[in-house]
Write an enzyme that holds these catalytic residues in place. Structure first.
Site, mmCIF file in Angstrom:
data_model
loop_
_atom_site.group_PDB
_atom_site.id
_atom_site.type_symbol
_atom_site.label_atom_id
_atom_site.label_comp_id
_atom_site.label_asym_id
_atom_site.label_seq_id
_atom_site.Cartn_x
_atom_site.Cartn_y
_atom_site.Cartn_z
ATOM 1 N N ASP A 9 107.770 -31.343 66.791
ATOM 2 C CA ASP A 9 108.539 -30.422 65.967
ATOM 3 C C ASP A 9 109.824 -30.123 66.757
ATOM 4 O O ASP A 9 109.908 -30.431 67.950
ATOM 5 C CB ASP A 9 107.692 -29.144 65.773
ATOM 6 C CG ASP A 9 108.444 -28.048 65.071
ATOM 7 O OD1 ASP A 9 108.994 -28.296 63.987
ATOM 8 O OD2 ASP A 9 108.492 -26.916 65.615
ATOM 9 N N LEU A 10 110.831 -29.573 66.117
ATOM 10 C CA LEU A 10 112.095 -29.341 66.826
ATOM 11 C C LEU A 10 112.242 -27.874 67.275
ATOM 12 O O LEU A 10 112.143 -27.547 68.451
ATOM 13 C CB LEU A 10 113.270 -29.751 65.922
ATOM 14 C CG LEU A 10 114.659 -29.534 66.513
ATOM 15 C CD1 LEU A 10 114.882 -30.393 67.741
ATOM 16 C CD2 LEU A 10 115.731 -29.847 65.463
ATOM 17 N N ASP A 11 112.449 -27.008 66.282
ATOM 18 C CA ASP A 11 112.705 -25.604 66.591
ATOM 19 C C ASP A 11 111.451 -24.952 67.179
ATOM 20 O O ASP A 11 110.403 -24.945 66.536
ATOM 21 C CB ASP A 11 113.148 -24.881 65.315
ATOM 22 C CG ASP A 11 113.378 -23.407 65.541
ATOM 23 O OD1 ASP A 11 113.618 -23.023 66.700
ATOM 24 O OD2 ASP A 11 113.324 -22.644 64.578
ATOM 25 N N THR A 17 116.019 -22.775 68.686
ATOM 26 C CA THR A 17 117.062 -22.463 67.707
ATOM 27 C C THR A 17 116.675 -21.263 66.838
ATOM 28 O O THR A 17 117.498 -20.780 66.061
ATOM 29 C CB THR A 17 117.374 -23.696 66.825
ATOM 30 O OG1 THR A 17 116.173 -24.431 66.626
ATOM 31 C CG2 THR A 17 118.401 -24.596 67.475
ATOM 32 N N LYS A 45 109.481 -19.097 60.823
ATOM 33 C CA LYS A 45 109.355 -20.262 61.708
ATOM 34 C C LYS A 45 108.684 -21.421 60.979
ATOM 35 O O LYS A 45 107.603 -21.248 60.408
ATOM 36 C CB LYS A 45 108.561 -19.904 62.960
ATOM 37 C CG LYS A 45 109.407 -19.164 63.964
ATOM 38 C CD LYS A 45 108.711 -19.055 65.299
ATOM 39 C CE LYS A 45 109.617 -18.357 66.296
ATOM 40 N NZ LYS A 45 108.905 -17.993 67.512
ATOM 41 N N SER A 114 110.399 -32.438 61.712
ATOM 42 C CA SER A 114 110.956 -31.075 61.613
ATOM 43 C C SER A 114 111.312 -30.721 60.173
ATOM 44 O O SER A 114 111.662 -31.588 59.385
ATOM 45 C CB SER A 114 112.218 -31.003 62.488
ATOM 46 O OG SER A 114 113.002 -29.889 62.156
ATOM 47 N N ALA A 115 111.256 -29.424 59.870
ATOM 48 C CA ALA A 115 111.656 -28.954 58.536
ATOM 49 C C ALA A 115 113.171 -28.817 58.426
ATOM 50 O O ALA A 115 113.717 -28.631 57.333
ATOM 51 C CB ALA A 115 111.012 -27.593 58.276
ATOM 52 N N LYS A 145 105.693 -27.815 55.356
ATOM 53 C CA LYS A 145 104.483 -27.508 56.119
ATOM 54 C C LYS A 145 103.894 -26.220 55.551
ATOM 55 O O LYS A 145 104.662 -25.330 55.211
ATOM 56 C CB LYS A 145 104.823 -27.296 57.609
ATOM 57 C CG LYS A 145 105.481 -28.491 58.300
ATOM 58 C CD LYS A 145 106.080 -28.061 59.649
ATOM 59 C CE LYS A 145 106.915 -29.175 60.258
ATOM 60 N NZ LYS A 145 107.618 -28.780 61.490
ATOM 61 N N GLU A 169 103.567 -28.553 68.010
ATOM 62 C CA GLU A 169 104.069 -27.587 67.010
ATOM 63 C C GLU A 169 104.034 -26.153 67.524
ATOM 64 O O GLU A 169 103.097 -25.782 68.227
ATOM 65 C CB GLU A 169 103.171 -27.631 65.772
ATOM 66 C CG GLU A 169 103.757 -28.271 64.552
ATOM 67 C CD GLU A 169 104.942 -27.539 63.928
ATOM 68 O OE1 GLU A 169 105.171 -26.353 64.236
ATOM 69 O OE2 GLU A 169 105.635 -28.151 63.117
ATOM 70 N N ASP A 170 105.011 -25.355 67.145
ATOM 71 C CA ASP A 170 104.990 -23.934 67.527
ATOM 72 C C ASP A 170 104.602 -23.034 66.356
ATOM 73 O O ASP A 170 104.383 -21.850 66.544
ATOM 74 C CB ASP A 170 106.362 -23.473 68.047
ATOM 75 C CG ASP A 170 107.400 -23.419 66.949
ATOM 76 O OD1 ASP A 170 107.491 -24.394 66.175
ATOM 77 O OD2 ASP A 170 108.107 -22.399 66.840
HETATM 78 P P1 B16 Z 1 117.592 -25.731 58.446
HETATM 79 P P2 B16 Z 1 111.253 -26.826 62.681
HETATM 80 C C1 B16 Z 1 112.585 -25.192 61.024
HETATM 81 O O1 B16 Z 1 112.592 -26.094 62.095
HETATM 82 C C2 B16 Z 1 112.763 -23.773 61.549
HETATM 83 O O2 B16 Z 1 111.631 -23.387 62.317
HETATM 84 C C3 B16 Z 1 112.911 -22.818 60.387
HETATM 85 O O3 B16 Z 1 113.101 -21.514 60.868
HETATM 86 C C4 B16 Z 1 114.101 -23.264 59.529
HETATM 87 O O4 B16 Z 1 114.266 -22.414 58.397
HETATM 88 C C5 B16 Z 1 113.876 -24.707 59.066
HETATM 89 O O5 B16 Z 1 113.709 -25.534 60.196
HETATM 90 C C6 B16 Z 1 115.018 -25.230 58.227
HETATM 91 O O6 B16 Z 1 116.143 -25.348 59.018
HETATM 92 O O7 B16 Z 1 118.164 -24.523 57.773
HETATM 93 O O8 B16 Z 1 118.338 -26.152 59.690
HETATM 94 O O9 B16 Z 1 117.419 -26.892 57.477
HETATM 95 O O10 B16 Z 1 110.511 -25.762 63.432
HETATM 96 O O11 B16 Z 1 110.464 -27.430 61.543
HETATM 97 O O12 B16 Z 1 111.853 -27.864 63.585
HETATM 98 MG MG MG Z 2 109.018 -25.145 64.875
#
Ligand code: B16
Ligand code: MG
Length: 221
Positions: A9-11, A17, A45, A114-115, A145, A169-170
């Site tokens: 996962d990224l964030d 972030t 998150k 990542s989302a 997710k 994953e966090d």
């Molecule tokens: P964006 P992940 C997610 O990243 C974030 O945890 C979540 O807070 C955010 O709303 C989502 O990405 C969408 O991000 O606005 O940059 O498309 O944890 O899945 O890496």
């Molecule tokens: Mg995350």
């Protein structure tokens, strides 16, 4: 030995972030008269941009038209990108590079799941885009997710059985997604919050190369 796929996962796993999402969502929420706390940010998150704004509007009891909704999302993202543009390699979380390099040396598959629709840009900014064989992000999937689409897509692109995939994953939603996909789930963060994971570590500094070697060797069932 079967090659395993490690899906990150990224964030919250590679970079923090969440703090920038918080600042941008807070500014946006406050601009329309809605309160936004760090506790509420926790609930966003791993949640997509659309779903995040829906939640914020619901918390503030606000109704907006479809056009206004799109505009609010654009404003938030522009603000968020202002923070992202300033990121560099120093923002990679502790020992992430060490683990990526170790898995690379062991010739394991490495993917991103990542989302975020900004995932590629963030990986570029922190200079690790080339470490990922496959990137699946918010532009590639339609189901958020805990739906396992993001991880199953990565597995398919790598031609790897889900049972041979390991997800870092966090978020609880992400752990659930990995479990539903029959992948090994490794939580990064709080043991209580992520107790559904197969393993939980506070951060990557707690993950030893011995542990990774065991995971590389072991079959899930
Ligand atoms: P964006 P992940 C997610 O990243 C974030 O945890 C979540 O807070 C955010 O709303 C989502 O990405 C969408 O991000 O606005 O940059 O498309 O944890 O899945 O890496
Ligand atoms: Mg995350």
């Amino acid at each position: 030995m079967t090659k395993k796929a490690f899906i990150f996962d990224l964030d919250g796993v590679i970079v923090d972030t969440a703090k920038y999402h918080f600042l941008a969502w807070k500014k946006l929420a406050n601009s329309i008269g809605v309160d936004f706390t760090e506790h509420q940010n926790e609930q966003l998150k791993g949640v997509s941009r659309v779903k995040s704004l829906e939640k914020i509007l619901a918390w503030g009891n606000k109704d907006v038209t479809e056009d206004e909704f799109m505009e609010l999302m654009a404003i938030k993202n522009d603000d968020y990108l202002g923070y992202i543009k300033k990121m560099d390699q120093s923002e990679i979380l502790p020992d992430v590079l060490k683990i990526l390099d170790f898995l690379g040396e062991k010739q394991q598959h490495i993917a991103l799941g990542s989302a975020s629709k900004n995932a590629r840009m963030i990986l570029e900014k922190v200079n690790i885009l080339d470490k990922f064989e496959v990137i699946v992000d918010g532009n590639d999937v339609s189901k958020a997710k805990p739906n396992p689409e993001v991880f199953l897509t990565a597995a398919r692109m790598l031609n790897c059985e889900p049972l041979n995939c390991i997800v870092f994953e966090d978020s609880l939603a992400g752990i659930k997604a990995a479990n539903i996909a029959s992948m090994v789930s490794i939580g990064i963060g709080d043991k209580e919050t992520l107790k559904e994971a197969d393993f939980v570590f506070k951060d990557f500094t707690e993950i030893s190369t011995e542990f990774l070697n065991e995971i590389i060797k072991k079959n899930k069932h």
